[in-house]
Every structure is written in C-alpha cells, then in structure tokens.
Design a protein around this motif. Structure first.
Motif, short mmCIF file in Angstrom:
data_model
loop_
_atom_site.label_atom_id
_atom_site.label_comp_id
_atom_site.label_asym_id
_atom_site.label_seq_id
_atom_site.Cartn_x
_atom_site.Cartn_y
_atom_site.Cartn_z
N LEU A 3 0.83 -1.21 0.00
CA LEU A 3 0.00 0.00 0.00
C LEU A 3 0.86 1.26 0.00
O LEU A 3 0.46 2.30 -0.53
CB LEU A 3 -0.92 0.01 1.22
N GLU A 4 2.05 1.14 0.59
CA GLU A 4 2.96 2.29 0.66
C GLU A 4 3.80 2.44 -0.61
O GLU A 4 4.64 3.33 -0.69
CB GLU A 4 3.87 2.12 1.88
N GLY A 5 3.59 1.55 -1.58
CA GLY A 5 4.29 1.67 -2.85
C GLY A 5 5.51 0.79 -3.01
O GLY A 5 6.30 1.01 -3.94
N ASN A 6 5.66 -0.20 -2.13
CA ASN A 6 6.80 -1.12 -2.21
C ASN A 6 6.30 -2.57 -2.24
O ASN A 6 6.47 -3.31 -1.26
CB ASN A 6 7.75 -0.91 -1.04
N PRO A 7 5.69 -3.00 -3.34
CA PRO A 7 5.14 -4.36 -3.41
C PRO A 7 6.22 -5.43 -3.27
O PRO A 7 7.33 -5.27 -3.78
CB PRO A 7 4.49 -4.41 -4.80
N LYS A 8 5.86 -6.50 -2.60
CA LYS A 8 6.77 -7.63 -2.40
C LYS A 8 5.96 -8.92 -2.47
O LYS A 8 4.75 -8.88 -2.72
CB LYS A 8 7.47 -7.51 -1.04
N MET A 9 6.62 -10.04 -2.21
CA MET A 9 5.93 -11.31 -2.21
C MET A 9 6.05 -11.99 -0.85
O MET A 9 7.00 -11.73 -0.10
CB MET A 9 6.47 -12.24 -3.30
N MET A 10 5.09 -12.83 -0.56
CA MET A 10 5.11 -13.66 0.64
C MET A 10 5.01 -15.11 0.21
O MET A 10 4.22 -15.44 -0.68
CB MET A 10 3.95 -13.31 1.57
N SER A 11 5.81 -15.97 0.81
CA SER A 11 5.71 -17.41 0.55
C SER A 11 5.14 -18.09 1.79
O SER A 11 5.49 -17.74 2.92
CB SER A 11 7.09 -18.01 0.26
N LEU A 12 4.26 -19.06 1.58
CA LEU A 12 3.72 -19.85 2.67
C LEU A 12 3.95 -21.32 2.35
O LEU A 12 3.34 -21.86 1.42
CB LEU A 12 2.22 -19.59 2.87
N GLY A 13 4.85 -21.97 3.07
CA GLY A 13 5.19 -23.36 2.82
C GLY A 13 4.34 -24.32 3.64
O GLY A 13 4.20 -24.16 4.85
N LEU A 14 3.78 -25.32 2.96
CA LEU A 14 2.89 -26.29 3.60
C LEU A 14 3.34 -27.71 3.31
O LEU A 14 4.01 -27.97 2.31
CB LEU A 14 1.45 -26.11 3.08
N HIS A 15 2.95 -28.64 4.19
CA HIS A 15 3.20 -30.06 4.00
C HIS A 15 1.91 -30.82 4.28
O HIS A 15 1.25 -30.56 5.29
CB HIS A 15 4.31 -30.56 4.94
N LEU A 16 1.60 -31.78 3.43
CA LEU A 16 0.35 -32.53 3.58
C LEU A 16 0.26 -33.22 4.92
O LEU A 16 -0.82 -33.27 5.54
CB LEU A 16 0.25 -33.57 2.46
#
Length: 288
Positions: A232-245
């Motif tokens: 929202l402040e103008g610095n887009p990034k990514m988030m990773s969410l790691g899962l295991h069955l």
C-alpha cells in the motif's frame, strides 16, 4: 535506504505464493535401498541403524491418505493458486496427488527425483537426478517443471545444471522478498531466483520447540499484513507460505490454514499465483 520492491500486474499490492511440499512416498527407508530410516520425524525418533521405521512411514502416509484431501478442499474453496514442490517419486507412488495438481491447474515444481540430500551427489549423479525428476514429473503431470527446490542445500553445480536442463527459475534462496537475477552462474543465460521463506513454514509445527497452530497462524497473518502494508505504501513484495500434507493436513492444524486463507480473501489487490507466474512477470518487467 531503498526498500526492496517488485512490479506486479494490475493494481496488486503484493504477491502471495502458496507452496505445497509433497515429500511423502519418497522419504528415506531401507525399503528403497537407503542405509537407514528418515530422520525427519514428528515423534523426534531417529536411530542410526539399518532399521525400517514403519511408524514414521505411516506418519508420512497420513499426508497422502488424510492430509491431501483437506488441503485440496481448502485450495478449491478459497480459489488459491499454488505451486506444488514435488519429489517426483512421490507422484509415481501416489498418482492421485498428480491428478489433483492437474485438476486444479496448479504448477508442479521439482523437489528432486526423491526427497534426499542432493548435495551429496557428484556432478554426473546430480545431472541424472535432475533429468530423472523432469522426466518423471512430465509423465505424471503432463508438463515439465520449470522451478526447482532442493532438500536443504544445493551444490556448486546445481544452478548451472538447472540452467542447462531448461529450468527458468530457482528457489533455493532465502535472501529477500522479491525475485532477482543470477547473472553470474552462467553469464550468457541469467536465471530468475524466486526466494522462499522458512520462518512461516508449517514445518515450524514439527520442530522443537514447536509452534502451536495458534502461534503459526498469528505469525503468518502478521507476515501477510506487513507485506500488504508495504505494498500500500508503494513497495510491493511477495510472501511465501510453505505447507506439507502430513503437517497442516492434520485435524488440529487445518483450521489454521483455513483462517489464513479467509484473512487473505478479505483483502483486495492480492495476487495469489504460482511461482512460475511470479518468475515470468519479473523477467518481463525487469529484463535480464
């Protein structure tokens, strides 16, 4: 100091990469010719001896039989596009998981031919390991993988071999929240690096001291909220969410994933997509 940022399509404020790890069915066991049992065990039991650990093998099988249906159900319910980092042999042994990936239209990412320590291989062995993974995943999923995640560590040869074998991005990196180019390994053929996150991986609920589902959910939401705020402040990034069955798929944990997905869907401008889509978008917006 200048903040990291990435260009995203449309009015997206952040990218969310959900990564479903599939290791069940290729873990270490003397039944597959290994020297001993798989050391990663929720019970915390490991004996350095040529003994078959039937209990832990059944614990892994839980991920296929009971965990996978719960995870797939939530992905469908919240329309979450995911990248599945799969050990190729796991899909050979459990083709129903490959069928689910194909049905969902999600991306298979190579987590090796087997979930073993790739860093112990010499160059020729590693090349064959990579090729076997590609051929196997293409057979089970109908499409070859373009991304790679090793088990824990890579070798001095890994990234060069991946480039030579047609991979377009690599995720054995934890150095930031935005993709970047590796222009050094093979200067004439730069490779996109899409960083991964370990801090909010559901494996934290297996480690000692382990997070409770409540703590894991709170951490994941705070991670999401911070990345969204920076977008929202103008610095887009990514988030990773790691899962295991076999981990998040338990009855006492799956609710936390549901709550996280519900939180995500309460926000506009979240690009929930595959890692390949993130890598391709980066390559288009920041040419090598």
């Amino acid at each position: 100091m200048r903040e990291e940022r990435m260009d995203l399509p449309g009015d997206a404020k952040m990218a969310l990469s959900v990564v479903v790890n599939v290791e069940e069915g290729s873990e270490q066991t003397i039944a597959r010719g290994d020297k001993g049992m798989e050391p990663v065990d929720e019970l915390g039991i490991f004996i350095k001896a040529p003994i078959r650990n039937y209990a832990n093998e059944s614990n892994y099988l839980y991920g296929i039989k009971a965990g996978a249906p719960r995870v797939v159900k939530l992905l469908k319910a919240f329309d979450i596009m995911a990248s599945w980092t799969v050990a190729a042999l796991s899909l050979e042994n459990h083709p129903e998981i490959a069928e689910a990936i194909v049905e969902l239209g999600h991306e298979p990412v190579s987590h090796g031919w087997r979930w073993v320590h790739q860093f112990r291989l010499n160059e020729d062995q590693e090349r064959e390991f990579i090729r076997k993974a590609v051929a196997s995943i293409e057979q089970t999923c109908g499409v070859r993988p373009y991304g790679w995640l090793s088990r824990y560590m890579l070798t001095d040869n890994t990234r060069r071999l991946l480039i030579e074998e047609g991979f377009s991005y690599h995720m054995d990196d934890y150095s930031g929240d935005v993709p970047f180019w590796d222009r050094e390994t093979v200067p004439e053929r730069p490779m996109v690096i899409v960083p991964y996150q370990l801090d909010n991986n559901d494996m934290k609920m297996w480690t000692d001291p382990a997070m409770t589902p409540e703590q894991w959910l709170a951490y994941a939401i705070r991670n999401f909220d911070q990345v969204y705020r920076e977008g929202l402040e103008g610095n887009p990034k990514m988030m990773s969410l790691g899962l295991h069955l076999r981990i998040i798929g338990r009855p006492g944990r799956i609710w936390a994933l549901e709550e996280f997905f519900r939180h995500v869907r309460q926000h506009d401008g979240v690009w929930v997509t595959t890692r390949k889509a993130i890598a391709d978008n980066f390559a288009q917006t920041v040419p090598a």
